[in-house]
Design a protein around this motif. Structure first.
Motif, PDB file in Angstrom:
ATOM      1  N   UNK A 627       0.835  -1.202   0.000  1.00 12.47           N
ATOM      2  CA  UNK A 627       0.000   0.000   0.000  1.00 12.47           C
ATOM      3  C   UNK A 627       0.873   1.257   0.000  1.00 12.47           C
ATOM      4  N   UNK A 628       1.956   1.227   0.780  1.00 11.96           N
ATOM      5  CA  UNK A 628       2.867   2.372   0.809  1.00 11.96           C
ATOM      6  C   UNK A 628       3.470   2.612  -0.576  1.00 11.96           C
ATOM      7  N   UNK A 629       3.861   1.540  -1.247  1.00  8.13           N
ATOM      8  CA  UNK A 629       4.445   1.683  -2.592  1.00  8.13           C
ATOM      9  C   UNK A 629       3.403   2.176  -3.593  1.00  8.13           C
ATOM     10  N   UNK A 630       2.159   1.745  -3.416  1.00 10.67           N
ATOM     11  CA  UNK A 630       1.096   2.248  -4.292  1.00 10.67           C
ATOM     12  C   UNK A 630       0.887   3.749  -4.077  1.00 10.67           C
ATOM     13  N   UNK A 631       0.957   4.179  -2.833  1.00 12.60           N
ATOM     14  CA  UNK A 631       0.816   5.611  -2.562  1.00 12.60           C
ATOM     15  C   UNK A 631       1.936   6.385  -3.221  1.00 12.60           C
ATOM     16  N   UNK A 632       3.143   5.862  -3.125  1.00 17.07           N
ATOM     17  CA  UNK A 632       4.295   6.495  -3.756  1.00 17.07           C
ATOM     18  C   UNK A 632       4.083   6.571  -5.279  1.00 17.07           C
ATOM     19  N   UNK A 633       3.532   5.498  -5.840  1.00 17.16           N
ATOM     20  CA  UNK A 633       3.274   5.446  -7.288  1.00 17.16           C
ATOM     21  C   UNK A 633       2.244   6.505  -7.685  1.00 17.16           C
ATOM     22  N   UNK A 634       1.167   6.569  -6.912  1.00 17.00           N
ATOM     23  CA  UNK A 634       0.120   7.553  -7.219  1.00 17.00           C
ATOM     24  C   UNK A 634       0.637   8.977  -7.037  1.00 17.00           C
ATOM     25  N   UNK A 635       1.408   9.205  -5.968  1.00 19.17           N
ATOM     26  CA  UNK A 635       1.905  10.557  -5.708  1.00 19.17           C
ATOM     27  C   UNK A 635       2.772  11.034  -6.866  1.00 19.17           C
ATOM     28  N   UNK A 636       3.484  10.098  -7.502  1.00 23.01           N
ATOM     29  CA  UNK A 636       4.381  10.496  -8.577  1.00 23.01           C
ATOM     30  C   UNK A 636       3.690  10.523  -9.940  1.00 23.01           C
ATOM     31  N   UNK A 637       2.683   9.680 -10.111  1.00 17.57           N
ATOM     32  CA  UNK A 637       2.080   9.584 -11.451  1.00 17.57           C
ATOM     33  C   UNK A 637       0.718  10.252 -11.553  1.00 17.57           C
ATOM     34  N   UNK A 638       0.067  10.503 -10.434  1.00 20.97           N
ATOM     35  CA  UNK A 638      -1.287  11.064 -10.511  1.00 20.97           C
ATOM     36  C   UNK A 638      -1.472  12.191  -9.500  1.00 20.97           C
ATOM     37  N   UNK A 639      -0.713  13.286  -9.683  1.00 17.21           N
ATOM     38  CA  UNK A 639      -0.846  14.400  -8.743  1.00 17.21           C
ATOM     39  C   UNK A 639      -2.251  15.000  -8.820  1.00 17.21           C
ATOM     40  N   UNK A 640      -2.615  15.674  -7.751  1.00 19.24           N
ATOM     41  CA  UNK A 640      -3.976  16.186  -7.684  1.00 19.24           C
ATOM     42  C   UNK A 640      -3.910  17.686  -7.446  1.00 19.24           C
ATOM     43  N   UNK A 641      -4.772  18.455  -8.097  1.00 21.33           N
ATOM     44  CA  UNK A 641      -4.863  19.892  -7.862  1.00 21.33           C
ATOM     45  C   UNK A 641      -6.298  20.222  -7.522  1.00 21.33           C
ATOM     46  N   UNK A 642      -6.473  20.998  -6.470  1.00 25.60           N
ATOM     47  CA  UNK A 642      -7.836  21.275  -6.039  1.00 25.60           C
ATOM     48  C   UNK A 642      -7.847  22.649  -5.378  1.00 25.60           C
ATOM     49  N   UNK A 643      -8.551  23.574  -6.011  1.00 27.38           N
ATOM     50  CA  UNK A 643      -8.550  24.958  -5.562  1.00 27.38           C
ATOM     51  C   UNK A 643      -9.099  25.120  -4.135  1.00 27.38           C
ATOM     52  N   UNK A 644     -10.161  24.391  -3.853  1.00 24.40           N
ATOM     53  CA  UNK A 644     -10.782  24.534  -2.526  1.00 24.40           C
ATOM     54  C   UNK A 644      -9.803  24.082  -1.440  1.00 24.40           C
ATOM     55  N   UNK A 645      -9.110  22.975  -1.712  1.00 19.57           N
ATOM     56  CA  UNK A 645      -8.111  22.502  -0.754  1.00 19.57           C
ATOM     57  C   UNK A 645      -7.018  23.536  -0.573  1.00 19.57           C
ATOM     58  N   UNK A 646      -6.612  24.137  -1.694  1.00 14.91           N
ATOM     59  CA  UNK A 646      -5.564  25.149  -1.623  1.00 14.91           C
ATOM     60  C   UNK A 646      -6.017  26.343  -0.772  1.00 14.91           C
ATOM     61  N   UNK A 647      -7.245  26.802  -1.006  1.00 15.66           N
ATOM     62  CA  UNK A 647      -7.750  27.950  -0.224  1.00 15.66           C
ATOM     63  C   UNK A 647      -7.772  27.624   1.268  1.00 15.66           C
ATOM     64  N   UNK A 648      -8.203  26.420   1.591  1.00 11.02           N
ATOM     65  CA  UNK A 648      -8.240  26.013   2.999  1.00 11.02           C
ATOM     66  C   UNK A 648      -6.818  25.974   3.571  1.00 11.02           C
ATOM     67  N   UNK A 649      -5.886  25.484   2.779  1.00  8.25           N
ATOM     68  CA  UNK A 649      -4.490  25.422   3.219  1.00  8.25           C
ATOM     69  C   UNK A 649      -3.968  26.821   3.543  1.00  8.25           C
ATOM     70  N   UNK A 650      -4.218  27.747   2.618  1.00  7.09           N
ATOM     71  CA  UNK A 650      -3.724  29.118   2.815  1.00  7.09           C
ATOM     72  C   UNK A 650      -4.384  29.752   4.036  1.00  7.09           C
ATOM     73  N   UNK A 651      -5.691  29.621   4.150  1.00  3.32           N
ATOM     74  CA  UNK A 651      -6.401  30.231   5.278  1.00  3.32           C
ATOM     75  C   UNK A 651      -5.887  29.711   6.614  1.00  3.32           C
ATOM     76  N   UNK A 652      -5.780  28.403   6.690  1.00  4.24           N
ATOM     77  CA  UNK A 652      -5.340  27.801   7.944  1.00  4.24           C
ATOM     78  C   UNK A 652      -3.949  28.270   8.323  1.00  4.24           C
ATOM     79  N   UNK A 653      -3.022  28.173   7.375  1.00  6.15           N
ATOM     80  CA  UNK A 653      -1.639  28.498   7.707  1.00  6.15           C
ATOM     81  C   UNK A 653      -1.437  29.988   7.928  1.00  6.15           C
TER      82      UNK A 653
END
Ligand SMILES: [Zn+2]
Length: 942
Positions: A627-653
Motif C-alpha cells: 500500500x505504501x508503494x502504491x501511494x508512492x506510485x500515485x503521488x508520482x504519477x497522478x498528482x492532484x490539484x484542487x482549488x478549494x483545498x488550496x484555499x483552505x491550506x492558505x487560510x489555515x496556515x
C-alpha cells in the motif's frame, strides 16, 4: 542533542498545556451501561515481577531486550507539588533538583560526573520530572558492565532517602531554579496563569504549580524543604522500576536488599487526594495577549473522578469508550476547525481526574463559529449518534493499531514499558500485557454494536452543554466578552441539528496495476547487510532488512536537487510547495478519503524538497508495504490539484502564522538569521501570514511537479522488518514502473555564507526579564573525516564545560548548549551555534565566563576526564542508534547525498577511540574562531 533539555523539567509546565486533552487518549472514563463480560479481576502481565516490600515499597522488574545492553531505572514518588504546605511552595521541585547535588554516597557533582563517565547525558538520558501529583526520576544505564546496574540502584536509594540538602546546596540551586523559571516567562506562562484558576475550579491546584513562586524559590526555609522530603519520600509512596537487558533474579535480589532498608516514618502523614469540584454555573474566561501566537478555544463540559478498570467487564466497557473517542475524533476532523478535539481525557492534574471537553484553534471564521461547530457536533452526536460505516471504520483503525502493537511486542522499547508501570503505580491503570489484550480486543471489538456506542455517547456528552469556556487570543482585534461567548453557546445548544450525512467514500486506493518492470542488477554488501538493486527504469534501491523493530519498515528516496536549484524569485512558492502538494492528496483521493482508506494501517507518507535534495519519506507496518508503494506510485504519477483545498491550506496556515512573528523568540530568531547570513534572500525567516496569502497554487505545484513527476536519479532506501525476496516483485511493479523523464541531478550553491569578522548585536523584544545570548561560528573548510569526528567530540566537551562553568559553578543558566554541523553539501563547511538563555543582568558575566572557558580549551585542550566523558557519551549514543532503523535510514541517505562511506558506520568505535586531546584542542582553536563569529543578545524592551 546533549543538553537540549536540562537535568530537570516540570512536566506540568509544557507549552501544550492548553491542548493537554489532545495529547492523551481517553482510556477509562465514564461508565458504560452494557452488561459486563465478567467480574473477574484483570490479571497482571506474567512477564513482570511485581512485588511489595515489608516497608511498603513497590517494585517492578522485567527483562526486555530493546535496546540491548541497557536498562531503564526509575524512582517514582507518589508525591508532587499538591502536597506542599503553604510554607513549602516549590519544595517538591527544589527537592528533585537537590537529589542531584549531594547524597549519602555521592558528594555534590559526583553523581553527574559518574553518569557522564558511563556516557549518560544530562537531559537527554538522565532526567527528572516534578508534577502536581508525582515526581519521577529517570536513569538509564548501560548494562555491559554489571556494576553499572548496582551503582544505578545505589543512586535510586540515595534519591529515595539519602539526599543531603546542605544549606549551601540549597542556596546554589535557588539561583538555577530562578533561571529555569525565567526560561518559561512569556506568553504560555501568562496564559496559563490566567486560565489555571478556571480549570482548577477552586481546588488547591490553582496555587500549586510545581515551579513555585519567585519568592518561594528565593526564600523557602531549608527546614521546610527537608520536612517535605521527610514527609513524602517514604517507602509506601515510592516505586522502583527496572526494565531492560538484565537478569531478573539478580536484580530482584538487589532491589529487595537495598530498598528493604528504607524506613517508614513512625507517624506517616496521610497522603491526601485533592479533588477538583464539579463545574458550577457557566463561566467564560477571555484572555488577550499581544504576543499570543494563535487563538484557542476550550470548552469544558464536565469533570469527574473515575476509578481505573479492575475487572474484565470494566476492560470491555473501556473498549466501548475508546471506540467512542475514535469516532468523535473522526467527526471533529471533518469539521471546519483547526486542531479540533472533542472527547474524554485526563485533566492536567489529579489522580484519575477526567474531563469531557472540546477545543480548537480558532481560524478566520472566528470564535463564534468555532463554538457553533464544537457545540453543534456534540449535540448532533448526542441526538443522532454515529453511522454503521463510521463504526466499521473506527473498529478497523482500532484493531489495526492493536495488531501492530502485538506484532511489535518483542521489540518494544524499555522506555515505553516503564511508562505502563509508572501509570500502574500512580493511578492503578491495568497492565495485563499485550498477549492478553490482543485476545480480548479481537474477541470483543467486532461485537460492539452501534446501539451500544450511541447509547454511551448520550451519557458521555452532557446535555446541558459546556460549563466553562476559555478563549485565549491576541490583541490585534478587540476580543468578544465572556457573556457574548456564553450567549453563543446557548444559541448553539438551542439550534436544530440535522443528522450527519455519511457520504459514500472509497475504502481502497484507486490504482491501476501497471505492467511490471524488472530488476536488472543486484549486488550484496555482506558486511553492512545490504542488498543493492537496479531497476529497469534506472532507479536504484538499497535494502537493509533488520530485526530492530518488529512489524515496521521505513522507506525513503533521495536525490540531489531541492529548492536551491531554482531562482530566488520563486523562493516562497518553493518553500511551501511540498506542503501545498501534500495537502492535495493524489489520484482521485483528497486527504479525508485517504484517512478513511488508510484507517488501521499505520502508514505515513510524504514527498518534499529540502534545500539541496528531493525526498520521499514513509513508514508502514510490514503487511502494508505494498500500500505504501502504491501511494508512492500515485503521488508520482497522478498528482492532484484542487482549488478549494488550496484555499483552505492558505487560510489555515495564514491564520496560524498571524501572530507568530510578534513573539520575542521569533523576532530574535529572525534578527539572528539576518545578522549571521548578511540578509541573504534564501536564508529562511519565520513564515508570516502574508507569505501564505501571496502563494500561487499553480506556480508552487508546477515547480514541485517539475521535480517530483520523475523518479530519475532517485535511490529508494528500505530499512526494517521485511523479506528481500518478498519485496522484489513489489518493487518491480510499483517502483520500476515510475516515470523517469530527464531532469538536472545536481546541487546548486546559492552562496549562503556566514558574514566575515565579528558582529555583536542586541535585539530588544518582549517585556519579560529574560535574555538569550547566541554565538554563531561558521565558515568553509576542506572536508576531512577525522576532523568531522574531532569537531563533534569538541562540541561534547564544550557542552560539558558549559554545564560545569555556567550552571554548576556560576548559576548563570538553567540550560544551554552548543550544536554543530560539519557538512559537505552544498560545499564543505561547518556551523556551530551556542545558545544560552539567561537573565538580562547576567549577560556580561556569562560572556566573560564562556570566553574564559573557550580560551582555556583552546590553550590547554580537554582534560583526560572531559575527553573520556565526551567519548563515552558518543559511544553510548552510537551503540543505541546502530540498532535503530531511523539511524540506518539517515546514514544511507547521507551516503547517497553527501558521498559518505556507509562502512564508516562499522568503524565508528575504533575511529572514536582514536580521537586525541590534541585533535579536540585543534578543533576548538579552529572552529571557535575568535576573529569570526556573530553574537546576538536578546534583551527586554525598555
Ligand atoms: Zn527543574
Amino acid at each position: 542533542m546533549p543538553f537540549s533539555r536540562s537535568i530537570s523539567t516540570i512536566s506540568s509546565d509544557i507549552a501544550a498545556w492548553f491542548v493537554v486533552a489532545l495529547l492523551l487518549c481517553a482510556v477509562q472514563v465514564a461508565s458504560v451501561s452494557a452488561a459486563p463480560v465478567s467480574g473477574d479481576p484483570l490479571p497482571v502481565n506474567p512477564q513482570l515481577r511485581l512485588g511489595k516490600l515489608a516497608n511498603g515499597l513497590t517494585y517492578y522488574i522485567q527483562k526486555n531486550g530493546t535496546p540491548a545492553q541497557r536498562a531503564e531505572l526509575r524512582l517514582v514518588v507518589n508525591a508532587g507539588s499538591i502536597l506542599e504546605d503553604d510554607d513549602q511552595r516549590g519544595a517538591a521541585h527544589l527537592v528533585e533538583h537537590l537529589a542531584f547535588n549531594g547524597s549519602t554516597h555521592f558528594r555534590k557533582q559526583e553523581l553527574g560526573a559518574w553518569l557522564q563517565s558511563i556516557g549518560m547525558r544530562s537531559g537527554a538520558d538522565l532526567n527528572a520530572f516534578t508534577g502536581f501529583d508525582s515526581t519521577v526520576y529517570v536513569l538509564p544505564v548501560p548494562t555491559d558492565k554489571p556494576e553499572n546496574l548496582a551503582t544505578g540502584l545505589l543512586i535510586l536509594e540515595d534519591w529515595a532517602q539519602g539526599v543531603t540538602m546542605t544549606d549551601q546546596a540549597i542556596e546554589d540551586e535557588r539561583k538555577i531554579i530562578l533561571e529555569e523559571k525565567r526560561l518559561r516567562y512569556g506568553y504560555v506562562n501568562r496564559m496559563r496563569d490566567a486560565t489555571l484558576p478556571a480549570l482548577a475550579n477552586g481546588s488547591l491546584y490553582k496555587d500549586r504549580l510545581a515551579i513555585g513562586t519567585e519568592a518561594s524559590i528565593a526564600t523557602n526555609r531549608p527546614d521546610a524543604l527537608r520536612r517535605f522530603y521527610r514527609d513524602w519520600y517514604r517507602p509506601d509512596l515510592m516505586a522502583v522500576i527496572v526494565v531492560g537487558d538484565i537478569d531478573p533474579d539478580e536484580t530482584e535480589r538487589m532491589v529487595r536488599q537495598r530498598f528493604g532498608r528504607l524506613a517508614m516514618p513512625a507517624a506517616p502523614r496521610p497522603r491526601p487526594q485533592v479533588a477538583v469540584p464539579p463545574l458550577g454555573e457557566p463561566q467564560a474566561v477571555v484572555y488577550a495577549d499581544p504576543e499570543a501566537p494563535a487563538s484557542n478555544l476550550q470548552l469544558l463540559y464536565a469533570t469527574y473522578r473515575r476509578a481505573p478498570s479492575a475487572t474484565l467487564g470494566d476492560y470491555r466497557n473501556g473498549l466501548v469508550r475508546r471506540l467512542f473517542a475514535q469516532l468523535m475524533g473522526m467527526r471533529i476532523a471533518r469539521q471546519p476547525v483547526q486542531r479540533g478535539f472533542s472527547g474524554e481525557g485526563p485533566m492536567p492534574f489529579g489522580t484519575n481526574q477526567r474531563m469531557y471537553s472540546a477545543s480548537a484553534a480558532v481560524g478566520p471564521a472566528g470564535v463564534h463559529k468555532a463554538i457553533d461547530v464544537l457545540v453543534g457536533e456534540n449535540q448532533r452526536v448526542r441526538q443522532f449518534g454515529f453511522s454503521a460505516s463510521e463504526l466499521d471504520l473506527a473498529k478497523r483503525s482500532f484493531l489495526g493499531r492493536y495488531e501492530h502493537e502485538y506484532m511489535a511486542r518483542d521489540t518494544r522499547a524499555s522506555r515505553a514499558v516503564v511508562e505502563d508501570y509508572q501509570r500502574h503505580f500512580l493511578a492503578a491503570e491495568p497492565i495485563p500485557g499485550i498477549d492478553r489484550e490482543i485476545e480480548w480486543v479481537r474477541a470483543w471489538v467486532p461485537g460492539v454494536t452501534l446501539d451500544e456506542v450511541n447509547a454511551y455517547a448520550r451519557t458521555a456528552i452532557p446535555a446541558e452543554g459546556p460549563r466553562t469556556l476559555i478563549y485565549t487570543t491576541g490583541t490585534a482585534q478587540p476580543a468578544p466578552t465572556g457573556p457574548q461567548l456564553l450567549a453563543t453557546v446557548e444559541t448553539a445548544l438551542a439550534a436544530t441539528r440535522r443528522m450527519a450525512v455519511d457520504k459514500a467514500a472509497p475504502t481502497q486506493l484507486a490504482v491501476q496495476k501497471p505492467e511490471p518492470g524488472a530488476i536488472v542488477g543486484q549486488s550484496e554488501d555482506k558486511e553492512l547487510g545490504l542488498t543493492r538493486l537496479v531497476l529497469s527504469n534506472g532507479v536504484k534501491v538499497v535494502l537493509k532488512p533488520t530485526p530492530f523493530s518488529k512489524d515496521s519498515v521505513q522507506m525513503s528516496a533521495v536525490r540531489p536537487g531541492g529548492q536551491m536549484l531554482f531562482a530566488d524569485a520563486d523562493k516562497d512558492a518553493l518553500r511551501f510547495a511540498g506542503a501545498v502538494n501534500g495537502a492535495m492528496g493524489f489520484g482521485p483521493h483528497g486527504m479525508a478519503d485517504l484517512r478513511r482508506i488508510l484507517a488501521g494501517k499505520n502508514i505515513v507518507f510524504g514527498t518534499g524538497m529540502s534545500s539541496y535534495a528531493d525526498q520521499v519519506n514513509g513508514s508502514t507496518n510490514s503487511a502494508d508495504l505494498e500500500t505504501l508503494l502504491q501511494m508512492n506510485y500515485l503521488a508520482m504519477t497522478a498528482p492532484r490539484r484542487d482549488r478549494a483545498t488550496f484555499r483552505a491550506f492558505v487560510n489555515t496556515n495564514a491564520e496560524l502564522a498571524l501572530n507568530r512573528t510578534s513573539t520575542p523568540e521569533a523576532r530574535f530568531a529572525n534578527a539572528r538569521n539576518l545578522a549571521v547570513y548578511g540578509g541573504h534572500p534564501r536564508a529562511e525567516l519565520v513564515p508570516r501570514a502574508e507569505d501564505y496569502r501571496g502563494l500561487d497554487m499553480g506556480r508552487s505545484l508546477d515547480l514541485f511537479r517539475s521535480r517530483m513527476d520523475s523518479a530519475k536519479g532517485m535511490t529508494y532506501i528500505f530499512v526494517g522488518d521485511f523479506d528481500v525476496e518478498a519485496i522484489k516483485p513489489l518493487l518491480a511493479t510499483w517502483v520500476a514502473t515510475l516515470p523517469v523523464a530527464d531532469l538536472p541531478l545536481q546541487v546548486r550553491d546559492p552562496g549562503i555564507r556566514q558574514v566575515a569578522g565579528v558582529t555583536r548585536r542586541e535585539v530588544r523584544a518582549g517585556t519579560e526579564q529574560k535574555s538569550v545570548v547566541s554565538f554563531d561560528f561558521g565558515s568553509d573548510l576542506a572536508y576531512s573525516k577525522e576532523e568531522a569526528l574531532a569537531f563533534q567530540t569538541m562540541i561534547d566537551v564544550l557542552n560539558i564545560r558549559i554545564r560545569a562553568a555556567l550552571r554548576d559553578r556560576h548559576q548563570l543558566i538553567y540550560t544551554g548548549s552548543a550544536v554543530g554541523r560539519y557538512a559537505r553539501i552544498p560545499r564543505p563547511s561547518y556551523s556551530l551555534s551556542i545558545v544560552l538563555p539567561t537573565a538580562p543582568q547576567h549577560v556580561e558575566k556569562l560572556e566573560t565566563v564562556l570566553w574564559e572557558d573557550i580560551v582555556e580549551l583552546q590553550g590547554s585542550g580537554p582534560t583526560p576526564a572531559e575527553l573520556n566523558k565526551a567519548k563515552q557519551a558518543m559511544l553510548q549514543t552510537y551503540r543505541k542508534s546502530v540498532k535503530e532503523n531511523a539511524y540506518w535510514k539517515q546514514r544511507l541517505e547521507s551516503a547517497e547525498l553527501e558521498g559518505e562511506d556507509p562502512r564508516d558506520i562499522l568503524t565508528m568505535e575504533q575511529r572514536l577511540d582514536a580521537v586525541t586531546a590534541a585533535q579536540v584542542q585543534a578543533a576548538a582553536r579552529r572552529f571557535l574562531d575568535r576573529e569570526r563569529y556573530v553574537e546576538m543578545v536578546l534583551k527586554p524592551e525598555a
